[in-house]
Write a protein that holds these residues in place. Structure first.
Motif, PDB file in Angstrom:
ATOM      1  N   LYS A  98     -11.136  -0.341   0.453  1.00 15.61           N
ATOM      2  CA  LYS A  98     -10.451  -1.595   0.773  1.00 15.61           C
ATOM      3  C   LYS A  98      -9.941  -2.355  -0.440  1.00 15.61           C
ATOM      4  CE  LYS A  98     -14.932  -3.939   0.854  1.00 15.61           C
ATOM      5  NZ  LYS A  98     -15.989  -4.483   1.736  1.00 15.61           N
ATOM      6  N   THR A  99     -10.367  -1.991  -1.650  1.00 18.57           N
ATOM      7  CA  THR A  99     -10.001  -2.797  -2.807  1.00 18.57           C
ATOM      8  C   THR A  99      -8.826  -2.236  -3.602  1.00 18.57           C
ATOM      9  OG1 THR A  99     -11.530  -1.659  -4.308  1.00 18.57           O
ATOM     10  CG2 THR A  99     -12.424  -3.523  -3.047  1.00 18.57           C
ATOM     11  N   TRP A 100      -8.260  -1.113  -3.173  1.00 22.87           N
ATOM     12  CA  TRP A 100      -7.201  -0.498  -3.971  1.00 22.87           C
ATOM     13  C   TRP A 100      -5.938  -1.341  -3.911  1.00 22.87           C
ATOM     14  CZ3 TRP A 100      -3.997   4.542  -3.678  1.00 22.87           C
ATOM     15  CH2 TRP A 100      -3.935   5.123  -4.954  1.00 22.87           C
ATOM     16  N   PRO A 101      -5.362  -1.718  -5.061  1.00 21.40           N
ATOM     17  CA  PRO A 101      -4.178  -2.586  -5.060  1.00 21.40           C
ATOM     18  C   PRO A 101      -2.969  -1.931  -4.392  1.00 21.40           C
ATOM     19  CG  PRO A 101      -5.223  -2.561  -7.226  1.00 21.40           C
ATOM     20  CD  PRO A 101      -5.866  -1.465  -6.419  1.00 21.40           C
ATOM     21  N   ALA A 102      -2.152  -2.771  -3.784  1.00 17.43           N
ATOM     22  CA  ALA A 102      -0.943  -2.297  -3.115  1.00 17.43           C
ATOM     23  C   ALA A 102       0.012  -1.631  -4.097  1.00 17.43           C
ATOM     24  CB  ALA A 102      -0.248  -3.459  -2.408  1.00 17.43           C
ATOM     25  N   ARG A 103      -0.044  -2.024  -5.378  1.00 13.44           N
ATOM     26  CA  ARG A 103       0.878  -1.430  -6.364  1.00 13.44           C
ATOM     27  C   ARG A 103       0.612   0.057  -6.555  1.00 13.44           C
ATOM     28  NH1 ARG A 103      -2.797  -4.274  -9.594  1.00 13.44           N
ATOM     29  NH2 ARG A 103      -3.842  -3.016 -11.207  1.00 13.44           N
ATOM     30  N   LEU A 105      -1.223   1.896  -3.833  1.00 13.34           N
ATOM     31  CA  LEU A 105      -1.240   2.478  -2.494  1.00 13.34           C
ATOM     32  C   LEU A 105       0.162   2.696  -1.942  1.00 13.34           C
ATOM     33  CD1 LEU A 105      -2.659   3.428   0.057  1.00 13.34           C
ATOM     34  CD2 LEU A 105      -2.861   1.036   0.771  1.00 13.34           C
ATOM     35  N   LEU A 106       1.032   1.698  -2.035  1.00  8.07           N
ATOM     36  CA  LEU A 106       2.353   1.822  -1.404  1.00  8.07           C
ATOM     37  C   LEU A 106       3.185   2.956  -2.004  1.00  8.07           C
ATOM     38  CD1 LEU A 106       3.237  -1.947  -0.831  1.00  8.07           C
ATOM     39  CD2 LEU A 106       2.342  -0.274   0.801  1.00  8.07           C
ATOM     40  N   LEU A 109       1.847   6.244  -0.671  1.00  6.78           N
ATOM     41  CA  LEU A 109       2.296   6.529   0.700  1.00  6.78           C
ATOM     42  C   LEU A 109       3.676   7.179   0.687  1.00  6.78           C
ATOM     43  CD1 LEU A 109       1.227   3.262   2.601  1.00  6.78           C
ATOM     44  CD2 LEU A 109      -0.012   5.437   2.438  1.00  6.78           C
ATOM     45  N   LEU A 119      -8.086   3.206   6.521  1.00 13.88           N
ATOM     46  CA  LEU A 119      -8.963   2.340   5.753  1.00 13.88           C
ATOM     47  C   LEU A 119     -10.353   2.966   5.665  1.00 13.88           C
ATOM     48  CD1 LEU A 119      -9.248  -0.389   4.286  1.00 13.88           C
ATOM     49  CD2 LEU A 119      -9.899  -1.398   6.478  1.00 13.88           C
TER      50      LEU A 119
END
Length: 360
Positions: A98-103, A105-106, A109, A119
């Motif tokens: 849950k703590t992985w930054p969107a910078r 993760l996105l 993907l 999640l």
């Protein structure tokens, strides 16, 4: 790597239908490897795989000096680190903590549109929820040190003290006791300040008749403690006495519900119903408790909407409170460990109403 904890993690992965989990939370990485990392803004990933092939991906600025029992792949700042991670993603369902930054993760993907990402908190948090014997002993020790700190801090309450002065005293006490420092910013609240459950310590002066909330915690060997006691200074009003005894009874009633088979909501209800019955339900404004371990706040929460069943090895707080705006606050908090037939309370500081600095 801790083989038992890793096996537990992989068992939960199987239960939740995922092939791999991307772990970036330093606390969970420490839980599995015994090593703390502080990557700052750089990517840090422990990739755990159901079929083997676990891997730690780490920036070369943070070289390891010890063997962790897992292969390590270092990268430079200029390397395509997300592509490096992608090259090691094998399965079709990947969990992400849950703590992985969107910078991170996105873009990942976008590189892996053929995979499903879910999640992974239920896996990572679920593994850490049930403390093993080593963790239980570490939690007992941290709580024992916190007990000593609370006792010493209460002895240093004097006329004219400010909240910030007592906070500094607490920091000195923790150093004297050999702790690793605070597990959270302490809450020291006099009188009406105590009506704010998350009051930020300030220069308020202690005066006769004030309630004194000490919500304090230290860390030792990477595990956290947390405890609250409420005292009164020089004298206690009838209202203060009444509120204190209600909160104390609510604390005890909640603790009596801690045993395998009961639910977190049962524990919350025991405290909340009693406070409501006594006419102060509107002034108990937060959940009854929270999980604790490596981090001072961990799943699960002790609340009216959490119907998960208690299991041996869980450790969480029980901290009912009553907060009367403009007057005072009272909170009493203990940590409890769920055992096979009930619970073990990790704190031993008396909960009897105590008036400090009484004038003879």
């Amino acid at each position: 790597m801790n083989s038992q904890r890793l096996s537990l993690m992989k068992s939960l992965m199987l239960t939740h239908g995922t092939d791999q989990i991307i772990i970036c939370d330093p606390s969970t990485i420490f839980y599995l490897t015994g090593k703390w990392f502080s990557p700052g803004e750089r990517l840090l990933v422990l990739l755990v795989s159901q079929t083997g092939g676990d891997l730690l991906i780490n920036n070369e600025l943070f070289p390891l000096t010890e063997e962790l029992g897992v292969p390590v792949q270092l990268y430079k700042d200029t390397d395509p680190y997300l592509q490096i991670l992608t090259d090691h993603l094998k399965g079709s369902v990947i969990a992400v903590d849950k703590t992985w930054p969107a910078r991170f993760l996105l873009p990942l993907l976008g590189l892996n549109q053929d995979k499903t990402f879910i999640l992974g908190s239920v896996i990572a948090d679920g593994a850490r929820l049930l403390k093993d014997e080593a963790e239980k002993d570490l939690m007992r020790h941290a709580s024992s040190l916190n007990d000593s700190a609370m006792t010493l801090l209460a002895q240093r309450v004097t006329v004219g003290a400010t909240e910030t002065e007592l906070e500094q005293q607490l920091l000195s006490i923790y150093e004297e006791l050999g702790t690793d420092g605070i597990s959270f910013s302490p809450i020291i609240a006099f009188g009406a300040n105590g009506a704010d459950p998350h009051h930020e310590t300030d220069e308020s002066l202690l005066k006769g008749g004030d309630s004194i909330i000490f919500d304090i915690g230290c860390k030792k060997d990477s595990y956290s403690s947390d405890m609250t006691r409420t005292y009164f200074f020089q004298e206690v009003s009838e209202e203060g006495r009444e509120v204190y005894e209600i909160v104390k009874e609510a604390n005890l009633r909640a603790i009596s519900k801690v045993k395998p088979g009961n639910r977190f909501s049962d524990v919350d209800q025991a405290a909340r119903d009693y406070i409501t019955h006594k006419g102060y339900g509107a002034y108990f404004t937060h959940r009854t408790g929270h999980g604790i371990g490596i981090d001072v706040h961990e799943p699960e929460d002790v609340s009216a909407i959490n119907d998960h069943v208690l299991e041996p090895g869980m450790i969480f707080s029980i901290e009912p409170g009553i907060y009367l705006p403009g007057k005072l606050g009272v909170r009493i908090e203990d940590l409890v460990l769920v055992t096979n037939d009930g619970c073990e309370v990790l704190n031993e500081v008396s909960k009897d109403l105590t008036v400090l600095g009484q004038v003879d």
